[in-house]
Design a protein around this motif. Structure first.
Motif, PDB file in Angstrom:
ATOM      1  N   HIS A 384      11.574  34.580  27.989  1.00  0.00           N
ATOM      2  CA  HIS A 384      11.771  35.727  28.839  1.00  0.00           C
ATOM      3  C   HIS A 384      11.223  37.106  27.926  1.00  0.00           C
ATOM      4  CE1 HIS A 384      13.977  39.241  30.833  1.00  0.00           C
ATOM      5  NE2 HIS A 384      14.059  38.308  31.962  1.00  0.00           N
ATOM      6  N   PHE A 385      11.632  36.921  26.926  1.00  0.00           N
ATOM      7  CA  PHE A 385      11.328  38.143  25.829  1.00  0.00           C
ATOM      8  C   PHE A 385       9.869  38.233  25.903  1.00  0.00           C
ATOM      9  CE2 PHE A 385      10.333  39.957  21.844  1.00  0.00           C
ATOM     10  CZ  PHE A 385      11.341  40.904  21.675  1.00  0.00           C
ATOM     11  N   LYS A 386       9.233  37.057  25.510  1.00  0.00           N
ATOM     12  CA  LYS A 386       7.474  36.930  25.490  1.00  0.00           C
ATOM     13  C   LYS A 386       6.808  37.560  26.738  1.00  0.00           C
ATOM     14  CE  LYS A 386       6.726  33.599  21.991  1.00  0.00           C
ATOM     15  NZ  LYS A 386       6.096  32.464  21.775  1.00  0.00           N
ATOM     16  N   LYS A 387       7.359  37.032  28.038  1.00  0.00           N
ATOM     17  CA  LYS A 387       6.814  37.607  29.232  1.00  0.00           C
ATOM     18  C   LYS A 387       7.126  39.041  29.405  1.00  0.00           C
ATOM     19  CE  LYS A 387       7.221  36.381  34.200  1.00  0.00           C
ATOM     20  NZ  LYS A 387       7.850  35.474  35.229  1.00  0.00           N
ATOM     21  N   THR A 388       8.305  39.572  28.998  1.00  0.00           N
ATOM     22  CA  THR A 388       8.762  40.640  29.255  1.00  0.00           C
ATOM     23  C   THR A 388       7.620  41.855  28.627  1.00  0.00           C
ATOM     24  OG1 THR A 388      10.767  40.535  29.675  1.00  0.00           O
ATOM     25  CG2 THR A 388      10.402  42.701  28.995  1.00  0.00           C
ATOM     26  N   PHE A 389       7.369  41.472  27.305  1.00  0.00           N
ATOM     27  CA  PHE A 389       6.537  42.115  26.656  1.00  0.00           C
ATOM     28  C   PHE A 389       5.314  41.800  26.416  1.00  0.00           C
ATOM     29  CE2 PHE A 389      11.058  42.951  24.959  1.00  0.00           C
ATOM     30  CZ  PHE A 389      10.999  44.452  25.157  1.00  0.00           C
TER      31      PHE A 389
END
Length: 392
Positions: A384-389
């Protein structure tokens, strides 16, 4: 007298308000004597170890009894045995009700009566500087299974002894009668310190039991310190002092050093790249695999998250966003992406935390997940962190 309960009608003296009355002799007086294990075994029945006041009827396992045997051989203090001295009119002798020390006496009898075979224990290997020794892979800590006594000998006096002036003698697999005679003599001559109290009021026994046993047993976090080398202990202490590492824990948890487990858990997740469960047994067994490089990297990621944690002034909001397992997942996500070109600044990181954890993220609507489920939770948080940024 010993204060066992409060009674109406007895005045209370407050030192800051009242003039002190003349103080007579007061309190319990204990006589202290030493007896060898040989002397104890001549008449063990005079010590009553099954009194109802006793803390537990749990039987020690062979590993616990092996540790006791090693302590006796190496003359390590095993603590005073505290007893109530009573008259046994029928047998015309004194008996001793054991208030504190029942398990120690019971297992001394087990050892001496040849009722236990000593078992292997884990012994982590350290170099001459006290640092953990690793196998050739540089990750797996070296450990040796056994129950070892360090023996020093004078080769000049006994030519039959091997050249080494020091060696480890392994007692695992042996019973008391199979030990070297020198070890048997050391155990037999070991002096037990007996504190004897004389009283007739049963409330005094209850009160003494409470005074001596009101503490709780050492937890896993407290016990594993014994097996750490200085580098790992220092790393754990540096990390656990960050307020964010303590998130989700009560003051009692912190007093009992539970945040040490949080610190080790973060280190292990990063050391293994999230290929580990986080039960207490796993943390204890794997903690020696943590490398100095991982410690530095983890501290960098944890300090980043700690700055965000401290920037949230609303304590209620902070508690809703951070818990032990959420914290671990966040540190893992930050560490895994820290060197990315588009790594977010503090304000964007805080917004991501608010968005992801406002509904619980992968953490069951705010509830912490089980330690065994952390691998999946950490993976989902990182994705989720990678997708968000946009780090895909």
């Amino acid at each position: 007298m010993l204060t066992t309960k409060m009674y109406d009608g007895i005045p209370i003296f407050n030192p800051s308000e009242d003039e002190a009355p003349s103080l007579l002799d007061f309190g319990l007086i204990a006589s202290v004597r030493k007896i060898s294990i040989d002397e104890f075994m001549e008449r063990p029945s005079v010590f009553i170890t099954n009194d109802p006041i006793q803390r537990t009827s749990e039987v020690w396992n062979a590993a616990q009894t092996t540790v006791l045997a090693l302590s006796l051989i190496e003359k390590v203090d095993i603590g005073n045995i505290k007893v109530q001295k009573i008259s046994n009119e029928k047998a015309k002798r004194k008996n001793f009700v054991v208030i504190d020390g029942s398990q120690r006496l019971t297992n001394i009898k087990v050892i001496r009566r040849n009722q236990v075979t000593f078992v292997e224990l884990d012994n982590f290997v350290q170099d001459e500087n006290g640092k953990q020794v690793y196998l050739e892979d540089g990750v797996t800590p070296k450990k040796i299974r056994g129950a070892f006594v360090l023996v020093e000998v004078d080769n000049d006096e006994d030519e039959s002894i091997a050249e080494a002036s020091k060696f480890y003698y392994n007692i695992a697999g042996l019973t008391f009668k199979e030990l070297p005679h020198a070890f048997q003599r050391t155990i037999n001559s070991y002096n037990l310190t007996i504190e004897e109290y004389e009283f007739t009021d049963p409330d005094i026994k209850k009160t003494l039991f409470h005074r001596w046993n009101h503490g709780t047993a050492l937890n896993a976090a407290e016990l594993r310190k014994v097996y750490m080398d200085e580098d790992l202990l220092n790393a754990q202490n540096t990390l656990k002092d960050l307020p964010v590492i303590q998130s989700g824990l009560s003051p009692t948890d912190i007093k009992r050093d539970v945040h040490s487990t949080s610190a080790l858990s973060v280190l292990l997740v990063i050391q293994t790249n999230n290929k580990t469960k986080l039960t207490n047994n796993v943390v204890t067994n794997k903690m020696h695999s943590i490398s100095p490089g991982i410690v530095k990297e983890t501290l960098k990621a944890a300090e980043c998250l700690n700055n965000i944690y401290l920037s949230i002034e609303d304590e209620k909001k902070r508690k809703s966003l951070f818990s032990k397992y959420k914290m671990i997942a966040m540190v893992y996500a930050i560490h895994s992406t820290f060197n990315e070109i588009n790594f977010p600044d503090m304000s964007d990181l805080l917004k991501w935390i608010e968005d992801y954890f406002k509904e619980g993220g992968h953490f069951n609507d705010g509830e912490t997940v089980k330690a065994s489920q952390m691998v999946s939770a950490n993976t989902q948080t990182l994705l989720h962190f990678k997708k968000t940024f946009e780090m895909e």
